[in-house]
Design a protein around this motif. Structure first.
Motif, short mmCIF file in Angstrom:
data_model
loop_
_atom_site.label_atom_id
_atom_site.label_comp_id
_atom_site.label_asym_id
_atom_site.label_seq_id
_atom_site.Cartn_x
_atom_site.Cartn_y
_atom_site.Cartn_z
N PHE A 1 -47.73 -1.56 36.13
CA PHE A 1 -47.91 -0.83 37.39
C PHE A 1 -47.77 -1.75 38.60
N GLY A 2 -48.20 -3.00 38.44
CA GLY A 2 -48.00 -3.94 39.54
C GLY A 2 -46.53 -4.18 39.81
N GLY A 3 -45.74 -4.37 38.74
CA GLY A 3 -44.30 -4.56 38.90
C GLY A 3 -43.63 -3.32 39.48
N TRP A 4 -44.06 -2.14 39.00
CA TRP A 4 -43.49 -0.89 39.51
C TRP A 4 -43.78 -0.74 41.00
N LEU A 5 -45.03 -0.99 41.40
CA LEU A 5 -45.40 -0.85 42.81
C LEU A 5 -44.62 -1.84 43.68
N LEU A 6 -44.53 -3.09 43.24
CA LEU A 6 -43.80 -4.09 44.01
C LEU A 6 -42.32 -3.75 44.06
N GLY A 7 -41.80 -3.18 42.97
CA GLY A 7 -40.39 -2.77 42.97
C GLY A 7 -40.11 -1.66 43.95
N LYS A 8 -41.06 -0.71 44.08
CA LYS A 8 -40.90 0.41 45.01
C LYS A 8 -40.97 -0.05 46.46
N MET A 9 -41.52 -1.22 46.72
CA MET A 9 -41.67 -1.71 48.09
C MET A 9 -40.39 -2.33 48.64
N LYS A 10 -39.35 -2.44 47.78
CA LYS A 10 -38.04 -2.95 48.21
C LYS A 10 -38.18 -4.30 48.93
N LEU A 11 -38.64 -5.28 48.18
CA LEU A 11 -38.97 -6.58 48.76
C LEU A 11 -37.84 -7.60 48.67
N GLU A 12 -36.67 -7.18 48.20
CA GLU A 12 -35.56 -8.11 48.03
C GLU A 12 -35.22 -8.89 49.30
N PRO A 13 -35.28 -8.27 50.50
CA PRO A 13 -34.98 -9.05 51.72
C PRO A 13 -35.93 -10.22 51.95
N LEU A 14 -37.09 -10.21 51.28
CA LEU A 14 -38.06 -11.28 51.48
C LEU A 14 -37.86 -12.43 50.49
N LEU A 15 -36.82 -12.36 49.67
CA LEU A 15 -36.46 -13.51 48.85
C LEU A 15 -35.88 -14.61 49.74
N THR A 16 -35.96 -15.84 49.29
CA THR A 16 -35.47 -16.95 50.10
C THR A 16 -33.94 -16.97 50.14
N ASP A 17 -33.40 -17.70 51.09
CA ASP A 17 -31.94 -17.84 51.21
C ASP A 17 -31.35 -18.48 49.97
N TRP A 18 -32.12 -19.36 49.33
CA TRP A 18 -31.63 -19.99 48.11
C TRP A 18 -31.32 -18.95 47.04
N VAL A 19 -32.23 -17.99 46.87
CA VAL A 19 -32.01 -16.94 45.89
C VAL A 19 -30.85 -16.05 46.30
N LYS A 20 -30.77 -15.69 47.58
CA LYS A 20 -29.69 -14.83 48.05
C LYS A 20 -28.33 -15.47 47.82
N ASN A 21 -28.26 -16.77 48.05
CA ASN A 21 -26.99 -17.46 47.80
C ASN A 21 -26.66 -17.48 46.32
N MET A 22 -27.70 -17.66 45.50
CA MET A 22 -27.49 -17.64 44.06
C MET A 22 -26.99 -16.28 43.59
N LEU A 23 -27.60 -15.23 44.11
CA LEU A 23 -27.19 -13.88 43.72
C LEU A 23 -25.77 -13.58 44.17
N ALA A 24 -25.41 -14.08 45.36
CA ALA A 24 -24.06 -13.83 45.88
C ALA A 24 -23.00 -14.50 45.02
N LYS A 25 -23.38 -15.63 44.42
CA LYS A 25 -22.40 -16.38 43.62
C LYS A 25 -22.58 -16.17 42.13
N SER A 26 -23.49 -15.31 41.77
CA SER A 26 -23.80 -15.16 40.34
C SER A 26 -22.62 -14.60 39.56
N GLN A 27 -22.51 -15.00 38.32
CA GLN A 27 -21.47 -14.50 37.43
C GLN A 27 -21.92 -13.18 36.79
#
Length: 325
Positions: free
Chosen positions: A150-176
């Motif tokens: 339920f904690g994961g579900w609630l946090l997932g519903k909060m759409k928190l992806e923009p609060l990830l760091t730039d390092w993660v965003k760059n990794m996701l952009a380049k991910s295979q």
């Protein structure tokens, strides 16, 4: 089940070493010897069994399954269950959490794993069963898995992806693309057993220091701390004792192997089991070292949201434990 260990400890401390059974020292050392032997035996057996399970459920298979299938919310439960069978403390869970994020698994699902992994694992369950029995262990395991789900579900519903760091965003952009479907190993269980045994020993050896330190603290309190010491602070049964236990635990850090022996003594000294378990959950599931590691992938705001949600859920769990047990 463990009478033979208690008999051995009594014989060793009181007969061989001749320490007075009524003394504080005798009680403390007897507690230490008994719990150390019992817990290490349980740890090895349970970790060995879970090693067999883990050898047939590699992480890559879970990643691919979650990424390629719509599970209508069950992915949070599956991630939480996977967290429950991994023998990680909160800090050890963070690298795998990072791998999940980099692998493209939804953030809420990764949170479900991160929440449950340090709370419920074979180490914690083996020790919990030995100290509190089957009923308390099943309730504890179930509450930890539900907390992650339920904690994961609630946090997932909060759409928190923009609060990830730039390092993660760059990794996701380049991910295979997601790795190809896991190819099962051709080795038999018999061929795997030596490696599983070695891995089980490595895990037990890795937590040995925590076990010894935790039991030593518990033994000291068992032998020397006055009966009402903890009851005066957390054992009154007042509504505020559960939140207080969680607040006091957050600055601390320990894994389940280190803190559960301490919790056993808390209960023996009069602290309600729900309050004691809330303290334990906060100690192993929320910590300053974990927050430091998470800064690699999360902004301060996201860490604060994560800690707040988990803290609230742990407090609720503490109240429920006090009602049920």
């Amino acid at each position: 089940m463990f009478d033979w260990i208690q008999n051995f400890a009594d014989w060793l401390i009181y007969s061989v070493f001749g320490i007075d059974a009524a003394s504080h020292l005798g009680k403390a050392i007897d507690f230490f010897v008994y719990d150390t032997i019992k817990i290490l035996l349980l740890l090895f057996v349970i970790v060995f069994i879970m090693g067999i399970v883990n050898s047939y459920l590699p992480i890559d298979r879970l990643r691919n399954f979650l990424a390629k299938n719509k599970l209508f919310g069950l992915e949070y439960l599956f991630a939480s269950l996977f967290g429950a069978i991994t023998p990680f403390c909160s800090c050890s869970s963070v690298p795998l959490f990072i791998g999940f994020v980099r692998g493209g698994i939804p953030l809420g699902v990764t949170f479900a794993f991160l929440i449950t992994s340090p709370l419920v694992n074979e180490v914690a369950l083996a020790m919990f069963f030995g100290m509190f029995g089957l009923k308390a262990t099943l309730i504890y395991a179930g509450s930890g898995i539900l907390l992650g789900t339920f904690g994961g579900w609630l946090l997932g519903k909060m759409k928190l992806e923009p609060l990830l760091t730039d390092w993660v965003k760059n990794m996701l952009a380049k991910s295979q693309k997601i790795a190809e479907e896991y190819e099962e190993e051709k080795t038999t269980l018999t061929q795997r057993l030596p490696e599983i045994t070695r891995s089980a020993w490595e895990i037990v050896r890795g937590v040995l220091l925590y076990v010894v330190i935790g039991i030593a603290i518990g033994a000291t309190m068992h032998g020397y701390v006055p009966e009402q010491f903890f009851a005066d602070y957390l054992g009154t049964g007042a509504w505020w004792t559960v939140p207080l236990a969680v607040i006091l635990a957050v600055p601390m850090y320990a894994n389940a192997a280190g803190i559960i022996p301490v919790i056993q003594v808390f209960v023996a000294k009069g602290v309600p089991i729900g309050t004691a378990i809330a303290f334990m959950m906060a100690t192993v599931g929320l910590s300053i070292p974990e927050a430091t590691l998470l800064k690699k992938v999360m902004t301060i705001k996201l860490i604060a949201i994560f800690f707040t949600v988990v803290t609230v859920f742990i407090i609720i769990s503490g109240y429920l434990f006090n009602l049920i047990l």
